[in-house]
Design a protein around this motif. Structure first.
Motif, PDB file in Angstrom:
ATOM      1  N   LYS A  35       0.761  -1.054  -0.047  1.00 49.13           N
ATOM      2  CA  LYS A  35      -0.323  -0.561  -0.254  1.00 49.13           C
ATOM      3  C   LYS A  35       1.033   1.315   0.315  1.00 49.13           C
ATOM      4  CE  LYS A  35      -3.590   2.814   1.052  1.00 49.13           C
ATOM      5  NZ  LYS A  35      -4.414   3.091  -0.529  1.00 49.13           N
ATOM      6  N   ARG A  36       0.563   1.633  -0.997  1.00 52.59           N
ATOM      7  CA  ARG A  36       1.258   3.027  -0.846  1.00 52.59           C
ATOM      8  C   ARG A  36       0.090   4.643  -0.887  1.00 52.59           C
ATOM      9  NH1 ARG A  36       2.632  -0.288  -5.063  1.00 52.59           N
ATOM     10  NH2 ARG A  36       4.922  -0.765  -5.174  1.00 52.59           N
ATOM     11  N   PHE A  37       1.080   5.986   0.004  1.00 56.14           N
ATOM     12  CA  PHE A  37       0.643   6.460  -0.184  1.00 56.14           C
ATOM     13  C   PHE A  37       0.916   7.949  -1.136  1.00 56.14           C
ATOM     14  CE2 PHE A  37      -1.494   4.902   3.522  1.00 56.14           C
ATOM     15  CZ  PHE A  37      -2.362   4.734   2.758  1.00 56.14           C
ATOM     16  N   ARG A  38       0.650   8.376  -1.545  1.00 60.05           N
ATOM     17  CA  ARG A  38       1.297   9.420  -2.875  1.00 60.05           C
ATOM     18  C   ARG A  38       2.785   9.293  -3.070  1.00 60.05           C
ATOM     19  NH1 ARG A  38      -1.578  11.590   2.167  1.00 60.05           N
ATOM     20  NH2 ARG A  38      -2.937  12.278   1.041  1.00 60.05           N
ATOM     21  N   GLY A  39       3.139   7.923  -3.014  1.00 63.92           N
ATOM     22  CA  GLY A  39       4.556   7.513  -3.458  1.00 63.92           C
ATOM     23  C   GLY A  39       5.118   7.550  -2.375  1.00 63.92           C
ATOM     24  N   VAL A  40       4.615   7.151  -1.021  1.00 60.13           N
ATOM     25  CA  VAL A  40       5.307   7.111   0.032  1.00 60.13           C
ATOM     26  C   VAL A  40       4.850   4.792   0.518  1.00 60.13           C
ATOM     27  CG1 VAL A  40       5.585   7.220   2.631  1.00 60.13           C
ATOM     28  CG2 VAL A  40       5.430   9.063   1.358  1.00 60.13           C
ATOM     29  N   THR A  41       5.572   4.994   1.208  1.00 56.78           N
ATOM     30  CA  THR A  41       5.240   3.123   0.667  1.00 56.78           C
ATOM     31  C   THR A  41       5.160   2.896   2.103  1.00 56.78           C
ATOM     32  OG1 THR A  41       6.472   2.301  -1.333  1.00 56.78           O
ATOM     33  CG2 THR A  41       5.982   0.411   0.428  1.00 56.78           C
ATOM     34  N   ALA A  42       3.464   2.492   2.523  1.00 54.39           N
ATOM     35  CA  ALA A  42       2.875   2.326   3.833  1.00 54.39           C
ATOM     36  C   ALA A  42       3.253   0.473   4.211  1.00 54.39           C
ATOM     37  CB  ALA A  42       1.889   2.742   4.321  1.00 54.39           C
ATOM     38  N   LEU A  43       3.012  -0.587   3.565  1.00 53.52           N
ATOM     39  CA  LEU A  43       3.245  -1.850   3.528  1.00 53.52           C
ATOM     40  C   LEU A  43       3.868  -1.922   2.178  1.00 53.52           C
ATOM     41  CD1 LEU A  43      -0.811  -2.264   4.965  1.00 53.52           C
ATOM     42  CD2 LEU A  43       1.465  -2.257   5.710  1.00 53.52           C
ATOM     43  N   ASP A  44       4.704  -3.226   2.196  1.00 53.70           N
ATOM     44  CA  ASP A  44       5.618  -3.439   1.081  1.00 53.70           C
ATOM     45  C   ASP A  44       5.516  -5.447   1.100  1.00 53.70           C
ATOM     46  OD1 ASP A  44       7.661  -3.794  -0.469  1.00 53.70           O
ATOM     47  OD2 ASP A  44       8.906  -3.114   0.036  1.00 53.70           O
ATOM     48  N   ASP A  45       4.995  -5.230   0.541  1.00 54.17           N
ATOM     49  CA  ASP A  45       4.681  -7.007   0.410  1.00 54.17           C
ATOM     50  C   ASP A  45       4.232  -7.756   1.869  1.00 54.17           C
ATOM     51  OD1 ASP A  45       4.849  -9.727  -1.198  1.00 54.17           O
ATOM     52  OD2 ASP A  45       7.371  -9.859  -1.035  1.00 54.17           O
ATOM     53  N   VAL A  46       3.315  -7.008   2.649  1.00 52.25           N
ATOM     54  CA  VAL A  46       2.333  -7.743   3.708  1.00 52.25           C
ATOM     55  C   VAL A  46       2.525  -9.037   3.256  1.00 52.25           C
ATOM     56  CG1 VAL A  46       2.236  -7.790   5.923  1.00 52.25           C
ATOM     57  CG2 VAL A  46       3.695  -6.087   4.998  1.00 52.25           C
ATOM     58  N   SER A  47       2.758 -10.347   4.009  1.00 53.07           N
ATOM     59  CA  SER A  47       1.803 -11.706   4.631  1.00 53.07           C
ATOM     60  C   SER A  47       1.836 -11.615   6.089  1.00 53.07           C
ATOM     61  CB  SER A  47       2.676 -12.658   3.451  1.00 53.07           C
ATOM     62  OG  SER A  47       2.495 -12.375   2.038  1.00 53.07           O
ATOM     63  N   PHE A  48       0.973 -12.405   6.618  1.00 51.38           N
ATOM     64  CA  PHE A  48      -0.348 -12.742   7.732  1.00 51.38           C
ATOM     65  C   PHE A  48      -1.483 -13.511   7.511  1.00 51.38           C
ATOM     66  CE2 PHE A  48      -3.146 -10.533  10.426  1.00 51.38           C
ATOM     67  CZ  PHE A  48      -2.386 -10.492  11.583  1.00 51.38           C
ATOM     68  N   GLU A  49      -1.136 -14.526   8.117  1.00 44.53           N
ATOM     69  CA  GLU A  49      -2.306 -15.632   9.077  1.00 44.53           C
ATOM     70  C   GLU A  49      -2.582 -15.550  10.266  1.00 44.53           C
ATOM     71  OE1 GLU A  49      -0.553 -19.647   8.053  1.00 44.53           O
ATOM     72  OE2 GLU A  49      -0.144 -18.871   5.503  1.00 44.53           O
ATOM     73  N   VAL A  50      -3.818 -15.734  10.193  1.00 46.25           N
ATOM     74  CA  VAL A  50      -4.205 -15.909  11.084  1.00 46.25           C
ATOM     75  C   VAL A  50      -4.865 -17.293  11.451  1.00 46.25           C
ATOM     76  CG1 VAL A  50      -6.099 -14.402  13.340  1.00 46.25           C
ATOM     77  CG2 VAL A  50      -5.017 -13.523  11.561  1.00 46.25           C
ATOM     78  N   ARG A  51      -5.207 -18.006  12.351  1.00 51.02           N
ATOM     79  CA  ARG A  51      -5.890 -19.252  12.815  1.00 51.02           C
ATOM     80  C   ARG A  51      -6.520 -19.060  13.573  1.00 51.02           C
ATOM     81  NH1 ARG A  51      -0.246 -22.300  14.986  1.00 51.02           N
ATOM     82  NH2 ARG A  51       1.088 -22.278  13.019  1.00 51.02           N
ATOM     83  N   PRO A  52      -7.986 -19.898  13.547  1.00 50.87           N
ATOM     84  CA  PRO A  52      -9.630 -20.168  13.921  1.00 50.87           C
ATOM     85  C   PRO A  52      -9.831 -19.907  15.520  1.00 50.87           C
ATOM     86  CG  PRO A  52      -9.215 -21.571  12.199  1.00 50.87           C
ATOM     87  CD  PRO A  52      -8.092 -21.151  13.155  1.00 50.87           C
ATOM     88  N   GLY A  53     -10.121 -19.045  16.060  1.00 58.24           N
ATOM     89  CA  GLY A  53     -10.010 -18.672  17.235  1.00 58.24           C
ATOM     90  C   GLY A  53      -9.294 -18.607  18.172  1.00 58.24           C
ATOM     91  N   GLU A  54      -7.844 -18.448  17.553  1.00 57.16           N
ATOM     92  CA  GLU A  54      -6.533 -17.602  18.726  1.00 57.16           C
ATOM     93  C   GLU A  54      -6.409 -15.761  18.947  1.00 57.16           C
ATOM     94  OE1 GLU A  54      -2.491 -17.698  16.513  1.00 57.16           O
ATOM     95  OE2 GLU A  54      -2.964 -16.581  14.572  1.00 57.16           O
TER      96      GLU A  54
END
Length: 508
Positions: free
Chosen positions: A13-32
């Protein structure tokens, strides 16, 4: 059942040319309970705003898969329809409405085109019982403390049949008791099968309640750790967050304390709307040049009310007592008068009381002391920009430019703007009310260093904090407050959390 309820892959995710998130991967398990940690500006809130549809599909790269299906949320309503609900750090309750009205605002229970109050109150009572809120559903939210307002927000989420609950800094504004109650509620929700993503800067809180912890740094995911791993502790989280160890949470300091700079005597403050009610009782305190004095008290003890009454009687219908600066009595009848006497106050609620979020960073920094930048009655824009750039560098404010709107910055960077504007005004006495609220450990260390630097310049610093380690780590002396009264004065060498808590819980 799949071992993953949520997967975010390759999110950028970029805002006005500034990269706020860079190729982020994230997983959540059920009930945690899955915690996300990181410094201010690391991208935590942005990641959750993408998940909840605040930043719609098409404005970022990457994919979101929830319960086995790829999601393309266009709005907050889309994510809520799937059972994903976010509770923001800044509460979205309507104070003038009742608890019941807040719970169903926007999806009211109706019958024949009218609000069905009986059904609304019955369902509200059930939801309130689930979160441990025992007031009447007819109670106005304005009558509740911050901790209970936070419970109203979570009850609102439950009303939307939440399956994935996102809590963004839910305890940032809460005292210890309210924080413990809220974390106990998160634990109960987990036991009922509700998955939770928790963003928090309170690392012990994270270690107490989270099953796994993902750390973001500079917009990238750097590590996911399990709470039960033997080497998972605050030190490991901090190293992942800041990219280096922080062996000491407080910068070293050799106090150089001079003569008394500021003193209150017999300071008494009456409630703004009930002049018969005394909120601050006969307080006497002193602060010397180069000294950091802490004020410790439970929520509702009168800490902020005391600070506001000093700052130009911003609180209180009647204020009596005397204030002295360098031994001479001064009047503090208005904010203008307080500022003229070199007294500054950085408030607890930076968004509500400390900043104009629509203004630029540059305007925010210069706003209190425009006279220092004026030439023939007009503000010199070039000088103003130079000052803003200097504080941007000095305070390490992460912003694409000093012309950016303050609202676009993270909470920690907004706090640095509040501090910058008051430092620019060159006060002699600086009152800091919860100066590190909602701020990560790295930014805290920077602010602690700045406070030490101001003390070294001979300024008198008063620090109000609900975090006892912070009060002890910063202060040369500590006043404890309970029921609007000073109950003890403790030297740093004698201060322990147990001793302070004992004095903070003194009752009449």
């Amino acid at each position: 059942m799949s071992d993953t309820v949520l997967r975010m892959s390759g999110v950028t995710k970029r805002f006005r040319g500034v990269t706020a998130l860079d190729d982020v991967s994230f997983e959540v398990r059920p009930g945690e309970v899955h915690a996300i940690c990181g410094e201010n500006g690391a991208g935590k809130t942005t990641l959750m705003e993408i998940l909840s549809g605040v930043h719609p599909h098409g404005t970022f790269e990457g994919t979101i898969t929830f319960e086995g299906r790829e999601m393309r949320f266009r709005s907050l309503a889309d994510s809520e329809a799937e059972g994903i609900v976010i509770v923001h750090q800044e509460l979205a309750v309507v104070p003038q409405l009742s608890i019941a009205e807040n719970l169903f605002l926007g999806h009211e229970m109706t019958r024949f085109g009218l609000v069905d109050e009986e059904r609304t109150f019955a369902l509200a009572s059930e939801l309130m019982a689930r979160v441990g809120l025992h007031e009447s559903p007819a109670t106005r939210v304005s009558e509740l403390g911050i901790g209970k307002q936070q419970l109203v927000e979570i009850a609102k989420a439950l009303a939307k049949d939440v399956r994935l609950l996102i809590l963004d800094e839910p305890t940032a504004a809460l005292g210890r008791a309210d924080s413990d109650r809220l974390m106990a509620l998160v634990d109960r929700l987990r036991s009922h099968g509700i998955t939770c993503v928790l963003i928090s800067h309170k690392l012990q809180e994270v270690l107490d309640v989270a099953d796994r912890i993902t750390v973001l740094r500079d917009g990238a995911s750097v590590e996911t750790m399990h709470r039960d791993d033997p080497d998972t502790d605050e030190g490991r989280i901090i190293r992942a967050m800041v990219g280096r160890p922080l062996d000491d949470l407080f910068p070293p300091r050799e106090p150089d304390i001079g003569d008394e700079l500021f003193r209150l005597e017999n300071w008494t403050v009456h409630h703004p709307s009930d002049p018969q009610r005394v909120v601050i009782h006969d307080v006497t305190l002193r602060v010397h040049a180069g000294e950091i004095v802490g004020i410790a008290g439970l929520m509702g003890a009168g800490r902020t009310e005391l600070a506001l009454s000093i700052f130009g009687r911003s609180y209180g219908s009647v204020v009596t007592g005397s204030a002295f600066k360098r031994g001479e009595e001064i009047e503090l009848r208005t904010i203008r008068e307080a500022i003229a006497h070199g007294i500054a106050y950085a408030p607890e609620d930076r968004r509500q009381d400390g900043l104009n979020l629509l203004a630029s960073v540059q305007t925010g920094i210069s706003s209190v002391a425009l006279g220092r930048l004026a030439h023939r009655g007009l503000v010199d824009g070039i000088r103003e920009r130079k000052v803003a750039e200097a504080y941007r560098y000095k305070m390490n404010i992460k912003t694409p430019s000093v012309g950016a709107a303050t609202a676009t910055l993270s909470g920690g960077n907004q706090q640095k703007i509040v501090l910058s504007k008051w430092i620019f005004s060159n006060p002699d006495v600086l009152i800091l009310d919860e100066p590190t609220r909602g701020i990560d450990v790295g930014a805290k260390y920077e602010i602690y260093g700045l406070i030490n630097e101001l003390a070294a310049q001979g300024k008198a610093i008063i620090v109000i904090s609900s975090e006892l380690p912070e009060v002890i780590g910063l202060s040369d002396r500590i006043y404890t407050v309970a029921d609007g009264r000073v109950t003890a004065e403790v030297a740093r060498a004698d201060a322990t959390q147990e001793l302070l808590m004992r004095h903070m819980m003194v009752t009449r």
